[in-house]
Design a protein around this motif. Structure first.
Motif, PDB file in Angstrom:
ATOM      1  N   TYR A 121       0.816  -1.214   0.000  1.00  0.00           N
ATOM      2  CA  TYR A 121       0.000   0.000   0.000  1.00  0.00           C
ATOM      3  C   TYR A 121       0.851   1.266   0.000  1.00  0.00           C
ATOM      4  N   ASN A 123      -7.320 -11.038  -2.825  1.00  0.00           N
ATOM      5  CA  ASN A 123      -8.018  -9.770  -3.098  1.00  0.00           C
ATOM      6  C   ASN A 123      -7.196  -8.828  -3.971  1.00  0.00           C
ATOM      7  N   ARG A 150     -11.089  -6.050  -7.770  1.00  0.00           N
ATOM      8  CA  ARG A 150     -10.396  -6.451  -6.549  1.00  0.00           C
ATOM      9  C   ARG A 150     -11.135  -5.956  -5.306  1.00  0.00           C
ATOM     10  N   LYS A 151     -10.932  -6.682  -4.208  1.00  0.00           N
ATOM     11  CA  LYS A 151     -11.589  -6.344  -2.951  1.00  0.00           C
ATOM     12  C   LYS A 151     -10.620  -5.605  -2.036  1.00  0.00           C
ATOM     13  N   ARG A 152     -11.175  -4.829  -1.148  1.00  0.00           N
ATOM     14  CA  ARG A 152     -10.348  -4.027  -0.251  1.00  0.00           C
ATOM     15  C   ARG A 152      -9.572  -4.894   0.739  1.00  0.00           C
ATOM     16  N   ILE A 153      -8.409  -4.365   1.153  1.00  0.00           N
ATOM     17  CA  ILE A 153      -7.539  -5.035   2.116  1.00  0.00           C
ATOM     18  C   ILE A 153      -7.226  -4.059   3.245  1.00  0.00           C
ATOM     19  N   THR A 177      -5.059  -2.090   5.593  1.00  0.00           N
ATOM     20  CA  THR A 177      -3.674  -1.624   5.579  1.00  0.00           C
ATOM     21  C   THR A 177      -3.232  -1.247   6.988  1.00  0.00           C
ATOM     22  N   LEU A 232      -9.187   0.254   5.268  1.00  0.00           N
ATOM     23  CA  LEU A 232      -9.370  -0.587   4.093  1.00  0.00           C
ATOM     24  C   LEU A 232      -9.082   0.197   2.811  1.00  0.00           C
ATOM     25  N   LYS A 233      -8.274  -0.415   1.930  1.00  0.00           N
ATOM     26  CA  LYS A 233      -7.923   0.226   0.662  1.00  0.00           C
ATOM     27  C   LYS A 233      -7.989  -0.801  -0.465  1.00  0.00           C
ATOM     28  N   TYR A 234      -8.298  -0.309  -1.654  1.00  0.00           N
ATOM     29  CA  TYR A 234      -8.311  -1.187  -2.820  1.00  0.00           C
ATOM     30  C   TYR A 234      -6.878  -1.424  -3.307  1.00  0.00           C
ATOM     31  N   PRO A 235      -6.489  -2.672  -3.491  1.00  0.00           N
ATOM     32  CA  PRO A 235      -5.121  -2.965  -3.948  1.00  0.00           C
ATOM     33  C   PRO A 235      -4.971  -2.832  -5.465  1.00  0.00           C
ATOM     34  N   GLU A 236      -4.164  -1.893  -5.866  1.00  0.00           N
ATOM     35  CA  GLU A 236      -3.830  -1.740  -7.280  1.00  0.00           C
ATOM     36  C   GLU A 236      -2.439  -2.309  -7.576  1.00  0.00           C
TER      37      GLU A 236
END
Length: 244
Positions: free
Chosen positions: A59, A99, A107-110, A112, A117-121
């Motif tokens: 992240y 995720n 993708r699903k949030r993780i 951090t 919670l953040k979306y993994p790019e």
């Protein structure tokens, strides 16, 4: 120079407090005590580039260096001179890697560290592409805990991690057997699990988490390598070392 300046200031303070008329004796403290000459044309030894290493928290790296589906050009240019360096891809002790793969939009949030919670790019596939762009090698952190997902059993965590290793075998170049040409050099077995709040595993608990993963992985892919980090009992510092 900073240390000498502090000593000089202390000397002047003592002189002032003692009402000494002549404080010139302090001036000598600022004069060079020695001179070092460097001849840059003479190279005694060249350290391997693999001596350099960088931790890549998915992240934090995404937040600072990943834009519009790719790593920023200036980041790549800064890191290219460290060709052969080791990059440690980390998601901590609660990284549901599933995720972070597939189409970014799906993708699903993780969770951090510190930022919710953040979306993994910048997932595992993007990290593999990044390694190729800087000609680097990698250590991949394995999440042994699923710290905040208490519904996961040890067997489920084991199966997930076997699938995670398999992901790199299938998606990283020359890594189907983790032979010499593979950029993935080690899989790191857990992160600070001996002292992190909420874990603080004993060696027995740790052993119970890694035994099955090591044995099953070695049976499928004998050339896979593992490492771990554990606090040094005498110094209280972490050491990272290859173990299998």
């Amino acid at each position: 120079m900073l240390n000498k300046l502090i000593i000089y200031m202390f000397c002047m303070l003592i002189a002032r407090l003692s009402l000494a008329a002549d404080r010139s004796a302090c001036d000598g403290l600022l004069k060079p005590m020695s001179e070092v000459l460097i001849n840059s044309s003479v190279v005694l030894s060249t350290p391997p580039k693999s001596i350099f290493g960088f931790t890549v928290d998915w992240y934090l790296f995404q937040k600072g260096h990943f834009r519009k589906g790719k790593v920023r050009d200036e980041t790549i240019s800064y890191l290219k001179p460290f060709e052969g360096a080791i990059y440690r891809y980390s998601g901590g002790n609660d990284f549901p890697w599933e995720n972070a793969v597939g189409p970014i939009a799906k993708r699903k949030r993780i969770l951090t560290n510190y930022e919710g919670l953040k979306y993994p790019e910048f997932g595992p596939k993007e990290f593999i592409d990044f390694l190729d762009s800087v000609n680097g090698d990698a250590t991949i952190l394995i999440d042994l805990a699923r710290k905040y997902n208490k519904s996961f059993t040890k067997d489920q965590i084991l199966d997930s991690n076997l699938d995670y290793i398999d992901f790199y075998k299938k998606n990283a170049s020359n890594c189907s057997e983790f032979s010499a040409g593979c950029r993935i050099k080690y899989f790191e077995l857990g992160n600070e699990v001996d002292w992190e709040e909420g874990l603080k595993w004993s060696p027995i608990e740790y052993q119970s988490r890694i035994d099955g993963l090591i044995k099953k992985s070695k049976l499928i892919t004998p050339k896979i390598n593992f490492c771990n980090n554990w606090s040094n009992g005498t110094m209280g510092r972490e050491t990272v070392r290859p173990i299998f």
